[in-house]
Design an enzyme around this catalytic site. Structure first.
Site, PDB file in Angstrom:
ATOM      1  N   ASP A 160       1.373-121.325 -25.902  1.00 53.99           N
ATOM      2  CA  ASP A 160       1.694-120.681 -24.624  1.00 53.99           C
ATOM      3  C   ASP A 160       3.152-120.918 -24.284  1.00 53.99           C
ATOM      4  OD1 ASP A 160       1.754-120.096 -21.679  1.00 53.99           O
ATOM      5  OD2 ASP A 160      -0.399-119.815 -21.992  1.00 53.99           O
ATOM      6  N   LYS A 161       3.802-119.881 -23.768  1.00 49.81           N
ATOM      7  CA  LYS A 161       5.220-119.995 -23.385  1.00 49.81           C
ATOM      8  C   LYS A 161       5.378-120.643 -22.003  1.00 49.81           C
ATOM      9  CE  LYS A 161       9.033-116.771 -22.456  1.00 49.81           C
ATOM     10  NZ  LYS A 161       9.379-115.337 -22.349  1.00 49.81           N
ATOM     11  N   TYR A 207       1.483-101.592 -17.559  1.00 46.18           N
ATOM     12  CA  TYR A 207       0.642-102.669 -18.120  1.00 46.18           C
ATOM     13  C   TYR A 207      -0.364-102.095 -19.116  1.00 46.18           C
ATOM     14  CZ  TYR A 207      -3.430-105.775 -18.419  1.00 46.18           C
ATOM     15  OH  TYR A 207      -4.495-106.523 -18.882  1.00 46.18           O
ATOM     16  N   ILE A 220       5.250-116.022 -28.195  1.00 47.06           N
ATOM     17  CA  ILE A 220       4.595-115.290 -29.291  1.00 47.06           C
ATOM     18  C   ILE A 220       5.566-114.350 -30.007  1.00 47.06           C
ATOM     19  CG2 ILE A 220       2.173-115.430 -28.541  1.00 47.06           C
ATOM     20  CD1 ILE A 220       2.602-112.542 -27.374  1.00 47.06           C
ATOM     21  N   SER A 259       0.065-109.822 -17.404  1.00 43.65           N
ATOM     22  CA  SER A 259      -1.258-109.276 -17.075  1.00 43.65           C
ATOM     23  C   SER A 259      -1.376-108.597 -15.710  1.00 43.65           C
ATOM     24  CB  SER A 259      -2.304-110.397 -17.154  1.00 43.65           C
ATOM     25  OG  SER A 259      -2.076-111.348 -16.117  1.00 43.65           O
ATOM     26  N   LYS A 268      -0.775-102.593 -23.200  1.00 43.73           N
ATOM     27  CA  LYS A 268      -1.983-103.134 -23.836  1.00 43.73           C
ATOM     28  C   LYS A 268      -2.537-102.125 -24.849  1.00 43.73           C
ATOM     29  CE  LYS A 268      -3.969-106.495 -23.145  1.00 43.73           C
ATOM     30  NZ  LYS A 268      -3.837-107.890 -23.692  1.00 43.73           N
ATOM     31  N   THR A 300      -8.181-104.882 -22.565  1.00 43.76           N
ATOM     32  CA  THR A 300      -8.669-104.586 -21.213  1.00 43.76           C
ATOM     33  C   THR A 300      -9.334-103.214 -21.150  1.00 43.76           C
ATOM     34  OG1 THR A 300      -7.878-104.135 -18.976  1.00 43.76           O
ATOM     35  CG2 THR A 300      -6.306-103.770 -20.720  1.00 43.76           C
ATOM     36  N   ASP A 301     -10.178-103.023 -20.152  1.00 50.70           N
ATOM     37  CA  ASP A 301     -10.783-101.696 -19.937  1.00 50.70           C
ATOM     38  C   ASP A 301      -9.748-100.685 -19.428  1.00 50.70           C
ATOM     39  OD1 ASP A 301     -10.476-102.688 -17.341  1.00 50.70           O
ATOM     40  OD2 ASP A 301     -12.580-102.431 -16.756  1.00 50.70           O
ATOM     41  N   GLU A 302      -8.599-101.185 -18.937  1.00 44.82           N
ATOM     42  CA  GLU A 302      -7.613-100.271 -18.331  1.00 44.82           C
ATOM     43  C   GLU A 302      -7.016 -99.291 -19.343  1.00 44.82           C
ATOM     44  OE1 GLU A 302      -4.854-101.767 -15.520  1.00 44.82           O
ATOM     45  OE2 GLU A 302      -6.216-103.316 -14.799  1.00 44.82           O
ATOM     46  N   GLY A 348       0.196 -94.828  -8.918  1.00 42.71           N
ATOM     47  CA  GLY A 348      -0.667 -94.496 -10.072  1.00 42.71           C
ATOM     48  C   GLY A 348      -1.977 -95.274 -10.093  1.00 42.71           C
TER      49      GLY A 348
HETATM   50  P1  NAD Z   1      -2.688-114.679 -17.231  1.00 42.35           P
HETATM   51  O1  NAD Z   1      -1.532-113.891 -16.723  1.00 42.35           O
HETATM   52  O2  NAD Z   1      -3.442-115.558 -16.289  1.00 42.35           O
HETATM   53  O3  NAD Z   1      -2.208-115.611 -18.428  1.00 42.35           O
HETATM   54  C1  NAD Z   1      -1.353-115.148 -19.441  1.00 42.35           C
HETATM   55  C2  NAD Z   1      -0.885-116.356 -20.259  1.00 42.35           C
HETATM   56  O4  NAD Z   1      -0.031-115.877 -21.309  1.00 42.35           O
HETATM   57  C3  NAD Z   1      -0.062-117.359 -19.440  1.00 42.35           C
HETATM   58  O5  NAD Z   1      -0.496-118.677 -19.715  1.00 42.35           O
HETATM   59  C4  NAD Z   1       1.357-117.134 -19.932  1.00 42.35           C
HETATM   60  O6  NAD Z   1       2.179-118.292 -19.856  1.00 42.35           O
HETATM   61  C5  NAD Z   1       1.125-116.703 -21.380  1.00 42.35           C
HETATM   62  N1  NAD Z   1       2.231-115.905 -21.909  1.00 42.35           N
HETATM   63  C6  NAD Z   1       2.828-114.826 -21.330  1.00 42.35           C
HETATM   64  N2  NAD Z   1       3.821-114.374 -22.127  1.00 42.35           N
HETATM   65  C7  NAD Z   1       3.845-115.175 -23.232  1.00 42.35           C
HETATM   66  C8  NAD Z   1       4.634-115.199 -24.417  1.00 42.35           C
HETATM   67  N3  NAD Z   1       5.635-114.315 -24.619  1.00 42.35           N
HETATM   68  N4  NAD Z   1       4.372-116.141 -25.349  1.00 42.35           N
HETATM   69  C9  NAD Z   1       3.367-117.054 -25.158  1.00 42.35           C
HETATM   70  N5  NAD Z   1       2.613-117.089 -24.045  1.00 42.35           N
HETATM   71  C10 NAD Z   1       2.831-116.150 -23.103  1.00 42.35           C
HETATM   72  O7  NAD Z   1      -3.644-113.630 -17.932  1.00 42.35           O
HETATM   73  P2  NAD Z   1      -5.236-113.506 -17.911  1.00 42.35           P
HETATM   74  O8  NAD Z   1      -5.646-112.805 -16.690  1.00 42.35           O
HETATM   75  O9  NAD Z   1      -5.831-114.805 -18.283  1.00 42.35           O
HETATM   76  O10 NAD Z   1      -5.431-112.483 -19.126  1.00 42.35           O
HETATM   77  C11 NAD Z   1      -5.474-112.955 -20.470  1.00 42.35           C
HETATM   78  C12 NAD Z   1      -5.641-111.767 -21.407  1.00 42.35           C
HETATM   79  O11 NAD Z   1      -6.844-111.077 -21.096  1.00 42.35           O
HETATM   80  C13 NAD Z   1      -4.516-110.745 -21.310  1.00 42.35           C
HETATM   81  O12 NAD Z   1      -4.250-110.282 -22.600  1.00 42.35           O
HETATM   82  C14 NAD Z   1      -5.098-109.635 -20.433  1.00 42.35           C
HETATM   83  O13 NAD Z   1      -4.522-108.406 -20.757  1.00 42.35           O
HETATM   84  C15 NAD Z   1      -6.558-109.704 -20.835  1.00 42.35           C
HETATM   85  N6  NAD Z   1      -7.520-109.274 -19.798  1.00 42.35           N
HETATM   86  C16 NAD Z   1      -7.470-109.816 -18.545  1.00 42.35           C
HETATM   87  C17 NAD Z   1      -8.438-109.448 -17.606  1.00 42.35           C
HETATM   88  C18 NAD Z   1      -8.440-110.020 -16.206  1.00 42.35           C
HETATM   89  O14 NAD Z   1      -9.222-109.570 -15.370  1.00 42.35           O
HETATM   90  N7  NAD Z   1      -7.639-111.022 -15.900  1.00 42.35           N
HETATM   91  C19 NAD Z   1      -9.433-108.512 -17.948  1.00 42.35           C
HETATM   92  C20 NAD Z   1      -9.432-107.974 -19.244  1.00 42.35           C
HETATM   93  C21 NAD Z   1      -8.486-108.378 -20.167  1.00 42.35           C
HETATM   94  O1  DAU Z   2      -9.681-104.221 -15.506  1.00 41.46           O
HETATM   95  C1  DAU Z   2      -9.142-105.337 -16.145  1.00 41.46           C
HETATM   96  C2  DAU Z   2      -7.836-105.705 -15.489  1.00 41.46           C
HETATM   97  O2  DAU Z   2      -8.160-106.300 -14.232  1.00 41.46           O
HETATM   98  C3  DAU Z   2      -6.984-106.667 -16.319  1.00 41.46           C
HETATM   99  O3  DAU Z   2      -6.626-106.035 -17.511  1.00 41.46           O
HETATM  100  C4  DAU Z   2      -5.741-107.090 -15.533  1.00 41.46           C
HETATM  101  O4  DAU Z   2      -5.022-108.045 -16.279  1.00 41.46           O
HETATM  102  C5  DAU Z   2      -6.181-107.697 -14.225  1.00 41.46           C
HETATM  103  O5  DAU Z   2      -5.054-108.049 -13.448  1.00 41.46           O
HETATM  104  C6  DAU Z   2      -7.069-106.724 -13.446  1.00 41.46           C
HETATM  105  O6  DAU Z   2      -6.306-105.574 -12.988  1.00 41.46           O
HETATM  106  P1  DAU Z   2      -6.477-104.957 -11.519  1.00 41.46           P
HETATM  107  O7  DAU Z   2      -5.247-104.211 -11.191  1.00 41.46           O
HETATM  108  O8  DAU Z   2      -7.780-104.245 -11.388  1.00 41.46           O
HETATM  109  O9  DAU Z   2      -6.581-106.345 -10.661  1.00 41.46           O
HETATM  110  P2  DAU Z   2      -5.955-106.771  -9.259  1.00 41.46           P
HETATM  111  O10 DAU Z   2      -6.602-108.072  -8.900  1.00 41.46           O
HETATM  112  O11 DAU Z   2      -4.475-106.699  -9.257  1.00 41.46           O
HETATM  113  O12 DAU Z   2      -6.500-105.647  -8.275  1.00 41.46           O
HETATM  114  C7  DAU Z   2      -7.900-105.386  -8.116  1.00 41.46           C
HETATM  115  C8  DAU Z   2      -8.044-104.185  -7.189  1.00 41.46           C
HETATM  116  O13 DAU Z   2      -7.633-104.578  -5.862  1.00 41.46           O
HETATM  117  C9  DAU Z   2      -7.148-103.017  -7.551  1.00 41.46           C
HETATM  118  O14 DAU Z   2      -7.836-101.800  -7.271  1.00 41.46           O
HETATM  119  C10 DAU Z   2      -5.945-103.157  -6.636  1.00 41.46           C
HETATM  120  C11 DAU Z   2      -6.533-103.797  -5.404  1.00 41.46           C
HETATM  121  N1  DAU Z   2      -5.624-104.713  -4.667  1.00 41.46           N
HETATM  122  C12 DAU Z   2      -5.002-105.696  -5.362  1.00 41.46           C
HETATM  123  C13 DAU Z   2      -4.156-106.589  -4.730  1.00 41.46           C
HETATM  124  C14 DAU Z   2      -3.441-107.679  -5.499  1.00 41.46           C
HETATM  125  C15 DAU Z   2      -5.464-104.589  -3.298  1.00 41.46           C
HETATM  126  O15 DAU Z   2      -6.062-103.712  -2.647  1.00 41.46           O
HETATM  127  N2  DAU Z   2      -4.632-105.463  -2.652  1.00 41.46           N
HETATM  128  C16 DAU Z   2      -3.961-106.463  -3.318  1.00 41.46           C
HETATM  129  O16 DAU Z   2      -3.178-107.228  -2.677  1.00 41.46           O
END
Ligand code: NAD
Ligand code: DAU
Length: 358
Positions: free
Chosen positions: A38-39, A164, A65, A90, A168, A138-140, A297
């Site tokens: 991890d960075k 984003y 990475i 992310s 991905k 991700t599903d996105e 968007g």
């Molecule tokens: P996060 O942002 O909490 O963590 C990301 C981690 O990656 C951090 O520890 C960061 O330091 C590290 N990182 C970033 N850039 C780096 C680099 N260049 N080299 C090494 N390390 C680096 O993310 P998360 O929410 O835990 O998501 C993890 C993975 O799962 C991501 O690939 C994201 O796209 C995917 N994902 C997340 C969700 C969600 O809801 N959070 C859902 C589906 C998929």
């Molecule tokens: O679907 C998987 C994705 O889910 C992951 O790939 C992403 O890494 C993760 O961040 C997440 O993306 P979202 O954009 O769906 O998550 P977020 O928590 O940012 O927002 C959830 C929903 O809530 C979205 O429709 C935007 C809305 N939102 C978010 C924030 C931060 C608000 O209405 N107000 C807010 O302040």
């Protein structure tokens, strides 16, 4: 020195999902060496792993990475046979402000990691036998659904909208290209929204819990009608563990919660639980709801069909949403120091000091 049966790199192990996965692997597989690469960007936090940091089968390497040479060197040093790749930028809102960082880490970073794996594994006596590059997506990448559309399946064509999700999607294509071109054993999984402990408080649920606690406005984008499919993070980590061990290389699996919620409904449920646990009248914090300009968007609806994973590997989420939400809110309220450190700036200073002169 202990002999490990295999060495696995988890990238992004100091982040939200990565830390749950690392903890699970370190505890459940004492015979594996788990290397957390991890960075430590703003989103990486070693405090997330305090409870396992001195486990004999755990190693932390602060590396980018994108640094192909150093990753290859690390892989050779420990004869790494598996990579579970979570490191990424992310947060969608950040990608709208700064798309370049997302292209660098998510696209170039994934490609660098693939190149390192290819160089090392192709040169090893067994070649790709017994190796796996598992990419967490991700599903996105599938785009946005209308309210009446059917769910995303593994066959849904890619249609990303945000920088984003575009980054991905691109990384997913590179991973599959390395399978098709070089024969690298790869798996890609596409998961829906995760929630639970240790999530960085820029994302909806931890941000809102912290704002409710401090009586700050709750910024709801647009009309709050967007739909997300929520999965408790430990269930995602369990699915990754299962797929890493029993999934078929070359395949894609969707992972989801079968749990769609409109944002506004989720926010109201969150307010109720948080108010109750704070000893306030349930719903009192609804007055903090503030409708703000919509995200640019903003995808209307994500909904995952995870039946393939259920059919082929028997996985399903273990927690009901109500139970997961209760556990999540409790965790943030019981770990206010964790939250306060991240939001105070002390957190950045901690890493500056810790890594100064390295
Ligand atoms: P996060 O942002 O909490 O963590 C990301 C981690 O990656 C951090 O520890 C960061 O330091 C590290 N990182 C970033 N850039 C780096 C680099 N260049 N080299 C090494 N390390 C680096 O993310 P998360 O929410 O835990 O998501 C993890 C993975 O799962 C991501 O690939 C994201 O796209 C995917 N994902 C997340 C969700 C969600 O809801 N959070 C859902 C589906 C998929
Ligand atoms: O679907 C998987 C994705 O889910 C992951 O790939 C992403 O890494 C993760 O961040 C997440 O993306 P979202 O954009 O769906 O998550 P977020 O928590 O940012 O927002 C959830 C929903 O809530 C979205 O429709 C935007 C809305 N939102 C978010 C924030 C931060 C608000 O209405 N107000 C807010 O302040």
């Amino acid at each position: 020195m202990t002999d490990f049966s295999r060495s696995i790199i988890v990238t992004g192990g100091a982040g939200f999902i990565g830390s749950h996965l690392v903890r699970r692997l370190v505890k459940n597989y004492p015979g594996y060496r788990i290397i957390n690469v991890d960075k430590l960007t703003y989103a990486g936090n070693l405090e997330n792993l305090k409870d396992i940091e001195s486990a004999p089968n755990y190693l932390f390497e602060r590396l980018d990475i994108c640094d192909h040479e150093k990753i290859a060197e690390l892989m050779r040093r420990y004869s790494v046979t598996g990579i579970i790749h979570l490191a990424a930028e992310s947060h969608v809102d950040r990608s709208i402000k700064d798309p370049f960082t997302f292209a660098r880490t998510n696209v170039m970073g994934t490609l660098s990691l693939l190149q390192a794996a290819r160089t090392v594994w192709e040169a090893s006596p067994q070649g790709y036998a017994g190796k796996l590059f598992y990419h967490i997506s991700t599903d996105e990448v599938y785009g946005s659904l209308g309210f009446d559309d059917t769910l995303f399946t593994e066959k849904t064509p890619y249609s990303p909208h945000s920088p984003y999700s575009a980054s991905k999607a691109s990384s997913d294509h590179f991973v599959r290209a390395f399978h098709d071109t070089y024969g690298m054993p790869v798996i890609v999984t596409n998961c829906s929204n995760n929630y639970g402990p240790y999530q960085f408080p820029e994302k909806l649920i931890p941000l809102f819990i912290n704002n409710i606690r401090h009586n700050r406005p709750l910024p709801v984008y647009g009309e709050g009608l967007n739909v997300r499919d929520w999965l408790f993070v430990e269930d995602h980590a369990q699915a990754i563990d299962l797929i890493f061990h029993r999934g078929t290389p070359g395949e894609t699996y969707n992972i989801g919660g079968f749990n769609e919620k409109r944002n506004i409904d989720l926010i109201r449920a969150l307010i109720k639980v948080t108010d109750r646990l704070l000893g306030r009248e349930e719903g009192a914090s609804e007055k903090l709801i503030t409708y703000v300009t919509d995200r640019k968007g903003h995808d209307l609806r994500y909904a995952i069909d995870a039946r393939k994973l259920n059919r082929e590997l028997g996985w399903k989420p273990s927690l009901e949403f109500e139970e997961g939400l209760e556990r999540t809110v409790k965790w943030y309220l019981e770990n206010q120091e964790w939250m306060d450190r991240i939001t105070s700036g002390e957190y950045e200073r901690y890493y500056d000091d810790m890594y100064a002169n390295r």
